[in-house]
Design a protein around this motif. Structure first.
Motif, PDB file in Angstrom:
ATOM      1  N   TYR A 289      -6.255  18.025 -26.528  1.00 50.76           N
ATOM      2  CA  TYR A 289      -6.208  17.395 -25.210  1.00 50.76           C
ATOM      3  C   TYR A 289      -6.904  18.236 -24.142  1.00 50.76           C
ATOM      4  CZ  TYR A 289      -4.207  15.488 -20.908  1.00 50.76           C
ATOM      5  OH  TYR A 289      -4.048  14.962 -19.655  1.00 50.76           O
ATOM      6  N   SER A 290      -6.554  19.504 -24.051  1.00 50.28           N
ATOM      7  CA  SER A 290      -7.108  20.348 -22.986  1.00 50.28           C
ATOM      8  C   SER A 290      -8.618  20.529 -23.137  1.00 50.28           C
ATOM      9  CB  SER A 290      -6.411  21.711 -22.963  1.00 50.28           C
ATOM     10  OG  SER A 290      -6.563  22.367 -24.210  1.00 50.28           O
TER      11      SER A 290
ATOM     12  N   LYS B  98     -10.282  17.235 -22.079  1.00 53.42           N
ATOM     13  CA  LYS B  98     -10.219  17.116 -20.622  1.00 53.42           C
ATOM     14  C   LYS B  98     -11.295  17.981 -19.972  1.00 53.42           C
ATOM     15  CE  LYS B  98      -7.001  19.007 -18.151  1.00 53.42           C
ATOM     16  NZ  LYS B  98      -5.771  19.445 -17.530  1.00 53.42           N
TER      17      LYS B  98
ATOM     18  N   ILE C 280      -8.600   9.766 -21.088  1.00 55.37           N
ATOM     19  CA  ILE C 280      -7.967  10.178 -22.351  1.00 55.37           C
ATOM     20  C   ILE C 280      -6.826   9.222 -22.693  1.00 55.37           C
ATOM     21  CG2 ILE C 280      -6.634  11.992 -23.486  1.00 55.37           C
ATOM     22  CD1 ILE C 280      -8.298  14.012 -21.786  1.00 55.37           C
ATOM     23  N   LYS C 281      -6.045   8.856 -21.688  1.00 57.40           N
ATOM     24  CA  LYS C 281      -4.939   7.920 -21.915  1.00 57.40           C
ATOM     25  C   LYS C 281      -5.469   6.573 -22.402  1.00 57.40           C
ATOM     26  CE  LYS C 281      -1.005   5.872 -19.504  1.00 57.40           C
ATOM     27  NZ  LYS C 281      -0.278   5.773 -18.232  1.00 57.40           N
TER      28      LYS C 281
ATOM     29  N   ARG D 228      -6.618   6.854 -26.024  1.00 52.52           N
ATOM     30  CA  ARG D 228      -5.483   6.846 -26.946  1.00 52.52           C
ATOM     31  C   ARG D 228      -4.949   5.427 -27.132  1.00 52.52           C
ATOM     32  NH1 ARG D 228      -2.292  12.261 -24.906  1.00 52.52           N
ATOM     33  NH2 ARG D 228      -3.463  13.719 -26.196  1.00 52.52           N
TER      34      ARG D 228
ATOM     35  N   GLU E 217      -9.845  15.749 -12.538  1.00 50.66           N
ATOM     36  CA  GLU E 217      -8.779  15.937 -13.516  1.00 50.66           C
ATOM     37  C   GLU E 217      -7.984  14.645 -13.710  1.00 50.66           C
ATOM     38  OE1 GLU E 217      -4.937  18.816 -14.429  1.00 50.66           O
ATOM     39  OE2 GLU E 217      -6.266  19.273 -12.749  1.00 50.66           O
ATOM     40  N   GLY E 218      -7.680  13.953 -12.616  1.00 53.07           N
ATOM     41  CA  GLY E 218      -6.932  12.700 -12.712  1.00 53.07           C
ATOM     42  C   GLY E 218      -7.684  11.634 -13.485  1.00 53.07           C
ATOM     43  N   THR E 219      -8.977  11.506 -13.219  1.00 53.32           N
ATOM     44  CA  THR E 219      -9.782  10.511 -13.924  1.00 53.32           C
ATOM     45  C   THR E 219      -9.929  10.893 -15.394  1.00 53.32           C
ATOM     46  OG1 THR E 219     -10.980  10.094 -11.867  1.00 53.32           O
ATOM     47  CG2 THR E 219     -11.957   9.248 -13.887  1.00 53.32           C
ATOM     48  N   ALA E 220     -10.090  12.175 -15.662  1.00 48.59           N
ATOM     49  CA  ALA E 220     -10.195  12.638 -17.052  1.00 48.59           C
ATOM     50  C   ALA E 220      -8.915  12.311 -17.817  1.00 48.59           C
ATOM     51  CB  ALA E 220     -10.469  14.140 -17.091  1.00 48.59           C
ATOM     52  N   LYS E 221      -7.763  12.536 -17.187  1.00 49.45           N
ATOM     53  CA  LYS E 221      -6.490  12.196 -17.838  1.00 49.45           C
ATOM     54  C   LYS E 221      -6.402  10.696 -18.104  1.00 49.45           C
ATOM     55  CE  LYS E 221      -3.674  15.962 -15.977  1.00 49.45           C
ATOM     56  NZ  LYS E 221      -2.538  16.306 -15.091  1.00 49.45           N
ATOM     57  N   ALA E 222      -6.848   9.899 -17.135  1.00 52.07           N
ATOM     58  CA  ALA E 222      -6.810   8.440 -17.293  1.00 52.07           C
ATOM     59  C   ALA E 222      -7.723   7.991 -18.436  1.00 52.07           C
ATOM     60  CB  ALA E 222      -7.211   7.759 -15.994  1.00 52.07           C
TER      61      ALA E 222
END
Length: 141
Positions: A34-35, A38, A61-62, A65, A54-59
């Motif tokens: 994950y890291s 990201k 990845i989500k 998945r 960071e927020g868009t990258a998390k979105a």
């Protein structure tokens, strides 16, 4: 000669995002962490011309998945059918060789895979029951 039509910024953005999602899906399927994924999105290591927050990258990845999960759920009936066919073949081989233990194991696995062991719901209604042990001193002389 007419100039080539340039896609609108929104189209470029959605194309980049789709490329990012596909790259993340590939990395996740290859066992990516994950890291690391990201960071790749935040540093544009996929080479798509966009450094994501960071927020868009998390979105992203989500969403990747979720796409993997949706694909798996769509393919699950085919996977079950293939596994069931393989187990039938193994059962036949074990039976032909007189290997009862492995034949039984194959039957058990087929039953699990096809849902034959799923519990059935049973409804039971209990009415009020009163138990009186007659522990009072009344009536004893």
């Amino acid at each position: 000669m007419a100039a080539p039509i340039k896609p609108a910024n929104e189209d470029k953005s959605s194309i980049r995002k789709e490329l990012a999602i596909r790259n993340v899906v590939n990395d996740l399927m290859d066992g990516g962490v994950y890291s690391v994924i990201k960071e790749k999105l935040m540093e544009d290591e996929y080479g798509i011309g966009k450094k994501y927050t960071e927020g868009t990258a998390k979105a992203i990845i989500k969403f990747a998945r979720k796409r993997i999960k949706d694909d798996f759920e769509e393919q699950l009936p085919d996977i079950r059918a293939s596994l069931t066919n393989m187990l039938y073949d193994l059962f036949t081989e074990a039976k032909d060789m007189g290997d009862r233990m492995n034949a039984i194991k194959c039957i058990q696995e087929i039953a699990k895979l096809t849902g034959a062991y799923e519990p059935t719901k049973v409804e039971a209604k209990v009415e009020n029951i009163v138990i009186d042990f007659n522990l009072t001193d009344e009536g004893t002389d």
